[in-house]
Design a protein around this motif. Structure first.
Motif, PDB file in Angstrom:
ATOM      1  N   UNK A  89      30.880  41.802  37.601  1.00 25.43           N
ATOM      2  CA  UNK A  89      31.464  40.695  36.839  1.00 25.43           C
ATOM      3  C   UNK A  89      32.323  39.793  37.708  1.00 25.43           C
ATOM      4  N   UNK A  90      32.681  40.280  38.884  1.00 24.95           N
ATOM      5  CA  UNK A  90      33.498  39.480  39.795  1.00 24.95           C
ATOM      6  C   UNK A  90      32.838  38.143  40.102  1.00 24.95           C
ATOM      7  N   UNK A  91      31.492  38.117  40.098  1.00 27.78           N
ATOM      8  CA  UNK A  91      30.814  36.847  40.403  1.00 27.78           C
ATOM      9  C   UNK A  91      30.937  35.816  39.280  1.00 27.78           C
ATOM     10  N   UNK A  92      31.475  36.244  38.104  1.00 29.89           N
ATOM     11  CA  UNK A  92      31.701  35.313  36.996  1.00 29.89           C
ATOM     12  C   UNK A  92      33.187  34.982  36.829  1.00 29.89           C
ATOM     13  N   UNK A  93      33.980  35.350  37.819  1.00 28.53           N
ATOM     14  CA  UNK A  93      35.421  35.133  37.754  1.00 28.53           C
ATOM     15  C   UNK A  93      35.764  33.649  37.741  1.00 28.53           C
ATOM     16  N   UNK A  94      36.913  33.318  37.153  1.00 29.85           N
ATOM     17  CA  UNK A  94      37.400  31.941  37.200  1.00 29.85           C
ATOM     18  C   UNK A  94      37.751  31.530  38.619  1.00 29.85           C
ATOM     19  N   UNK A  95      38.174  32.512  39.401  1.00 31.54           N
ATOM     20  CA  UNK A  95      38.614  32.272  40.772  1.00 31.54           C
ATOM     21  C   UNK A  95      37.397  32.113  41.693  1.00 31.54           C
ATOM     22  N   UNK A  96      37.257  30.960  42.296  1.00 33.38           N
ATOM     23  CA  UNK A  96      36.091  30.715  43.146  1.00 33.38           C
ATOM     24  C   UNK A  96      36.057  31.640  44.359  1.00 33.38           C
ATOM     25  N   UNK A 109      40.968  42.533  39.949  1.00 33.61           N
ATOM     26  CA  UNK A 109      40.698  41.193  39.418  1.00 33.61           C
ATOM     27  C   UNK A 109      39.770  41.254  38.208  1.00 33.61           C
ATOM     28  N   UNK A 110      38.772  42.151  38.254  1.00 35.25           N
ATOM     29  CA  UNK A 110      37.877  42.335  37.113  1.00 35.25           C
ATOM     30  C   UNK A 110      38.631  42.937  35.935  1.00 35.25           C
ATOM     31  N   UNK A 111      39.454  43.934  36.204  1.00 38.33           N
ATOM     32  CA  UNK A 111      40.231  44.584  35.148  1.00 38.33           C
ATOM     33  C   UNK A 111      41.158  43.578  34.467  1.00 38.33           C
ATOM     34  N   UNK A 112      41.864  42.778  35.243  1.00 37.30           N
ATOM     35  CA  UNK A 112      42.802  41.813  34.667  1.00 37.30           C
ATOM     36  C   UNK A 112      42.091  40.757  33.823  1.00 37.30           C
ATOM     37  N   UNK A 113      41.020  40.174  34.401  1.00 39.68           N
ATOM     38  CA  UNK A 113      40.384  39.022  33.754  1.00 39.68           C
ATOM     39  C   UNK A 113      39.488  39.406  32.589  1.00 39.68           C
TER      40      UNK A 113
END
Length: 368
Positions: A89-96, A109-113
């Motif tokens: 899911x990291x590849x769908x993060x808001x953070x580029x 980062x995945x857990x938080x978002x």
């Protein structure tokens, strides 16, 4: 599929059914067990039951109704209150910057978002929300610590299910906040019957049952790979049995190129899995071949009449048993496990297999 149709996991299903019937459903669960034994399928069925507006009781078991808006949305794969969490899911993060990373563990980062930010939001369709976290054994320390509060007191009617193959990787503080449901390996007979019913010939089905050590999911997956992984393993075992030091580099190159072909096939079967993970899985499958045939050779050397995985290549097992005594087999199996750990760490696999094969020709061993 509903919870009562989970294949050969009666004890786990009974635990869930009793909790639901008593109205004492744990908000945090760990589904623990080997890969490919039905943990994710059970988690989805459990989630659908928890989200259903009108569960029904049939043959003394609770199942989802299949008719309410929640069930309809779940079956279409678009339920807004069901969240499958996985490291990719990291590849769908808001953070580029996050989107550029290739995760090995399950990052904070995945857990938080995708968990912490969403768990406190009111459900959209159902009265509850369900989060299923795959490969929770990959949660690093920071990720687990971030989850502790929601595991202990999930906001509203939120449920969190951790799918785990290695309980030892979870912190004691994580495990203490969850109820653990154990999923066991399946018997060879069950796996063989299932594969044969799906069109796999009995000899191959028997091999996959032993090779995957009771994992029906892994057995199904390996049996579907093209080119035929069964034919590839027979060639690999034959080459190993006849291996000479002068063949090691060519054999390593063959493994790398053959694994690349299997990677392409596996990508089609597992489109949601990252290519780097699939690469590691195919390379580790070859390591597993070496481990299993060396284990067979050790049993043959001990005159052990137990189960032989490579029963279909007894002549090759016999050659290896003559070449290596039991202590040497044990040393080489440890070298194979070390290679597997290096593959997980993304060390160059061609060099790894060259070193491993040189080790298997009695010309040294891999050291950390």
């Amino acid at each position: 599929m509903n919870l009562t149709e989970i294949f050969c996991q009666d004890r786990a299903v009974d635990s869930l059914q009793r909790a639901f019937a008593a109205g004492k459903v744990p908000h945090a669960l760990i589904f623990a067990g080997p890969p490919g034994v039905g943990k994710f399928t059970a988690a989805k069925c459990w989630a659908e039951l928890l989200l259903c507006a009108s569960p029904i009781k049939k043959d003394n078991a609770f199942i989802h109704c299949g008719k309410c808006p929640s069930c309809m949305a779940f079956e279409s794969g678009s339920h807004p209150d069901f969240h499958h969490i996985y490291k990719e899911l990291l590849r769908f993060s808001r953070d580029t910057e996050n989107r550029k990373r290739t995760p090995i563990d399950l990052p904070i980062d995945v857990v938080r978002e995708f968990v912490l930010e969403k768990v406190s939001i009111k459900p959209n369709l159902s009265a509850s929300k369900v989060f299923v976290i795959s490969e929770s054994e990959r949660l690093n320390t920071a990720s687990q610590n971030a989850l502790l509060k929601v595991l202990e007191e999930p906001p509203g009617r939120s449920f969190i299910i951790l799918l785990c193959t290695k309980l030892d990787n979870l912190l004691p503080t994580t495990k203490s906040r969850c109820q653990i449901i154990q999923f066991g390996s399946l018997s060879d007979e069950k796996i063989i019957a299932h594969l044969v019913a799906g069109g796999i010939n009995r000899e191959q089905a028997k091999f996959w049952a032993g090779f995957t050590e009771g994992s029906i999911g892994q057995a199904e997956l390996f049996s579907q790979l093209e080119p035929s992984f069964y034919d590839i393993k027979k060639q690999a075992v034959r080459r190993f049995a006849d291996l000479k030091i002068t063949d090691a580099v060519d054999f390593a190159q063959w493994i790398s190129s053959t694994a690349s072909g299997l990677t392409e096939s596996l990508e089609k079967l597992r489109p949601d899995t990252s290519k780097s993970d699939i690469n590691r899985q195919t390379k580790k499958a070859f390591v597993q071949i070496f481990v299993s045939v060396l284990s067979d050779a050790m049993r043959a050397g001990l005159a052990d009449n137990g189960k032989i995985v490579h029963f279909d290549q007894a002549d090759c097992v016999g050659k290896l048993a003559q070449r290596y005594d039991c202590r040497r087999c044990a040393d080489l199996i440890e070298a194979c496990f070390e290679t597997g750990r290096f593959i997980d760490a993304s060390v160059n696999e061609k060099l790894l297999f060259e070193h491993l094969l040189l080790s298997l020709t009695n010309s040294g061993t891999i050291r950390a």
